[in-house]
Design an enzyme around this catalytic site. Structure first.
Site, PDB file in Angstrom:
ATOM      1  N   GLY A  38       0.798  -1.234   0.000  1.00 10.32           N
ATOM      2  CA  GLY A  38       0.000   0.000   0.000  1.00 10.32           C
ATOM      3  C   GLY A  38       0.824   1.274   0.000  1.00 10.32           C
ATOM      4  N   GLU A  39       2.135   1.173   0.216  1.00 10.37           N
ATOM      5  CA  GLU A  39       2.951   2.389   0.187  1.00 10.37           C
ATOM      6  C   GLU A  39       2.942   2.997  -1.212  1.00 10.37           C
ATOM      7  OE1 GLU A  39       6.843   1.455   1.655  1.00 10.37           O
ATOM      8  OE2 GLU A  39       6.153   1.299   3.732  1.00 10.37           O
ATOM      9  N   ARG A  96     -13.621  21.956   6.175  1.00 12.97           N
ATOM     10  CA  ARG A  96     -14.835  22.022   7.012  1.00 12.97           C
ATOM     11  C   ARG A  96     -14.559  21.663   8.463  1.00 12.97           C
ATOM     12  NH1 ARG A  96     -18.455  18.375   3.233  1.00 12.97           N
ATOM     13  NH2 ARG A  96     -16.367  17.577   2.837  1.00 12.97           N
ATOM     14  N   ASP A 169     -27.715  27.321   2.980  1.00 12.83           N
ATOM     15  CA  ASP A 169     -27.367  27.581   4.384  1.00 12.83           C
ATOM     16  C   ASP A 169     -26.652  28.916   4.486  1.00 12.83           C
ATOM     17  OD1 ASP A 169     -24.807  27.070   3.410  1.00 12.83           O
ATOM     18  OD2 ASP A 169     -24.675  25.077   4.313  1.00 12.83           O
ATOM     19  N   LYS A 192     -29.764  26.307   7.853  1.00 10.15           N
ATOM     20  CA  LYS A 192     -29.611  24.846   7.964  1.00 10.15           C
ATOM     21  C   LYS A 192     -29.197  24.485   9.382  1.00 10.15           C
ATOM     22  CE  LYS A 192     -25.767  22.769   6.091  1.00 10.15           C
ATOM     23  NZ  LYS A 192     -24.948  22.328   4.958  1.00 10.15           N
ATOM     24  N   ARG A 194     -27.374  21.323  11.152  1.00  9.84           N
ATOM     25  CA  ARG A 194     -26.746  20.025  10.875  1.00  9.84           C
ATOM     26  C   ARG A 194     -26.718  19.201  12.154  1.00  9.84           C
ATOM     27  NH1 ARG A 194     -24.063  17.404   7.147  1.00  9.84           N
ATOM     28  NH2 ARG A 194     -23.790  19.103   5.652  1.00  9.84           N
ATOM     29  N   ASP A 219     -24.222  25.961  -3.976  1.00  7.82           N
ATOM     30  CA  ASP A 219     -23.426  25.720  -2.771  1.00  7.82           C
ATOM     31  C   ASP A 219     -21.981  25.461  -3.185  1.00  7.82           C
ATOM     32  OD1 ASP A 219     -22.925  25.462  -0.092  1.00  7.82           O
ATOM     33  OD2 ASP A 219     -24.121  23.656   0.205  1.00  7.82           O
TER      34      ASP A 219
HETATM   35  C1  R5P Z   1     -21.056  22.903   4.409  1.00  7.18           C
HETATM   36  O1  R5P Z   1     -21.704  23.678   5.076  1.00  7.18           O
HETATM   37  C2  R5P Z   1     -20.928  22.998   2.925  1.00  7.18           C
HETATM   38  O2  R5P Z   1     -21.056  24.316   2.492  1.00  7.18           O
HETATM   39  C3  R5P Z   1     -21.953  22.132   2.212  1.00  7.18           C
HETATM   40  O3  R5P Z   1     -23.250  22.669   2.412  1.00  7.18           O
HETATM   41  C4  R5P Z   1     -21.908  20.712   2.697  1.00  7.18           C
HETATM   42  O4  R5P Z   1     -20.602  20.239   2.740  1.00  7.18           O
HETATM   43  C5  R5P Z   1     -22.757  19.815   1.815  1.00  7.18           C
HETATM   44  O5  R5P Z   1     -22.710  18.533   2.346  1.00  7.18           O
HETATM   45  P1  R5P Z   1     -23.788  17.458   1.991  1.00  7.18           P
HETATM   46  O6  R5P Z   1     -23.917  17.404   0.509  1.00  7.18           O
HETATM   47  O7  R5P Z   1     -23.224  16.186   2.570  1.00  7.18           O
HETATM   48  O8  R5P Z   1     -25.064  17.852   2.665  1.00  7.18           O
END
Ligand code: R5P
Length: 291
Positions: A38-39, A96, A169, A192, A194, A219
Site C-alpha cells: 500500500g505504500e 470544514r 445555508d 440549515k 446540521r 453551494d
Molecule cells: C457545508 O456547510 C458545505 O457548504 C456544504 O453545504 C456541505 O458540505 C454539503 O454537504 P452534503 O452534501 O453532505 O449535505
C-alpha cells in the site's frame, strides 16, 4: 522568471492538461504506483531543475492518499532542484473541520495547511471558509483563493431563464448572493441545522414565491447531497418549474448524484473534481492566476 512545467496528479490530469495548454507550458502526469503493502511509489515525469513546477491535484477522491502524493511530489521536485513549487489544489480537503467540534478532536484544517508547506505557494478554488475568513489565517505560505462565481454566473446567464437563486445555508451567501448580484436576479439564503454528516434540516419559508420559476440552488460542496435534497423536496411542492443544483465542488459520495437526479434535480458542477455533472470549466480562471 523560471520556465513553468505542469504536472497533473492522479485526480487532476484533464484539468492539468487544460491549464498547461492555456499557460503554454508543457504538461505531464505524475507517475504514481503502489507497492503491494500500500505504500506510494511516485516519480516525477520530467526533469525539474531550475523550473517552476505547477502541481495540479484536487483533494477528492481519496484526500489522504492525495495529500501524500502532493507532499512526495513537491518535496522530490525541491530535492531535484525545482526553483519553485506551486500547488494548485482546486478542491482543498479538510476545510470544514475548522474547529474542535468534540473534545480532543483533531482540528484538521490547520494540520492540512501545515503539511502543504511542502510547496512554495498554493492556490485553490472557493475553499470552505466558515469560521476563518482568510486562507492566510492557516497557511504559512502564500495562499490564493480563486472563485468560480464568475464562471457559474456566466453558465446561468447562458443556460437558465426566469431564475431565482437559493443558498441552502448561511455560509452559502458567499456564492449564492455574489452570483445573483452578477446576473441581477433575486437570491434567498436558507437556514440549515446540521445534526450529523448525513442529517441536516432546512426549512424553506412558505412565503417565498417559487411558482413558475427555475430555482437554482448554489453551494460550494455537494457531498452526500442532503443539503440539496432537503430544500428540493419542499421547493418542488411550491410550484417551481425546474430545480437546478449547482456546486463548485462535486464530491458526490454515497450515490448523491443518482439520488439528486432521481428527485428531478438538474445537477451541474465545475471541473475542480472530475465527475459526470461537470459542465463548467475553470481552467481559464486558474490559468489567469498562474500567469
Ligand atoms: C457545508 O456547510 C458545505 O457548504 C456544504 O453545504 C456541505 O458540505 C454539503 O454537504 P452534503 O452534501 O453532505 O449535505
Amino acid at each position: 522568471m523560471a520556465k513553468k512545467v505542469v504536472f497533473g496528479g492522479t485526480n487532476s490530469q484533464d484539468l492539468g492538461r487544460r491549464i498547461a495548454r492555456k499557460i503554454k507550458a508543457p504538461y505531464s502526469s505524475l507517475v504514481v504506483k503502489h507497492f503491494p503493502d500500500g505504500e506510494t511509489n511516485l516519480r516525477l515525469p520530467k526533469d525539474v531543475k531550475g523550473k517552476e513546477v505547477i502541481l495540479v491535484e484536487s483533494m477528492h477522491p481519496d484526500p489522504n492518499e492525495i495529500m501524500i502524493e502532493i507532499i512526495f511530489a513537491s518535496r522530490t521536485a525541491k530535492e531535484l532542484g525545482a526553483k519553485k513549487v506551486t500547488i494548485v489544489a482546486p478542491y482543498l480537503a479538510y476545510m470544514r473541520q475548522d474547529k474542535r467540534f468534540h473534545s480532543r478532536e483533531c482540528k484538521s484544517n490547520t494540520i492540512m495547511s501545515a503539511l502543504m508547506t511542502c510547496g512554495d505557494r498554493i492556490m485553490t478554488v472557493d475553499p470552505h471558509l466558515h469560521r476563518i475568513s482568510s486562507l492566510s489565517e492557516i497557511f504559512d505560505i502564500p495562499a490564493k483563493r480563486l472563485s468560480a462565481n464568475d464562471a457559474i454566473a456566466e453558465y446561468i446567464k447562458k443556460n437558465i431563464k426566469n431564475e431565482v437563486i437559493v443558498g441552502p445555508d448561511s455560509e452559502s451567501y458567499q456564492w449564492a448572493r455574489a452570483i445573483a448580484d452578477k446576473i441581477n436576479v433575486h437570491a434567498t439564503v436558507l437556514k440549515k441545522k446540521r445534526y450529523t454528516s448525513r442529517h441536516v434540516r432546512i426549512k424553506v419559508k412558505s412565503d417565498i414565491d417559487f411558482r413558475g420559476k427555475n430555482v437554482v440552488i448554489v453551494d460550494d460542496i455537494i457531498s452526500t447531497g442532503h443539503t440539496m435534497i432537503e430544500p428540493i423536496k419542499q421547493i418542488k411542492k411550491m410550484g417551481a418549474k425546474k430545480i437546478y443544483c449547482i456546486g463548485v465542488h462535486g464530491l458526490f459520495v454515497e450515490g448523491a448524484l443518482k439520488r439528486l437526479k432521481k428527485i428531478g434535480a438538474k445537477v451541474i458542477t465545475t471541473n475542480t473534481i472530475p465527475n459526470p455533472a461537470s459542465r463548467i470549466d475553470l481552467s481559464g480562471t486558474i490559468a489567469k492566476a498562474l500567469k
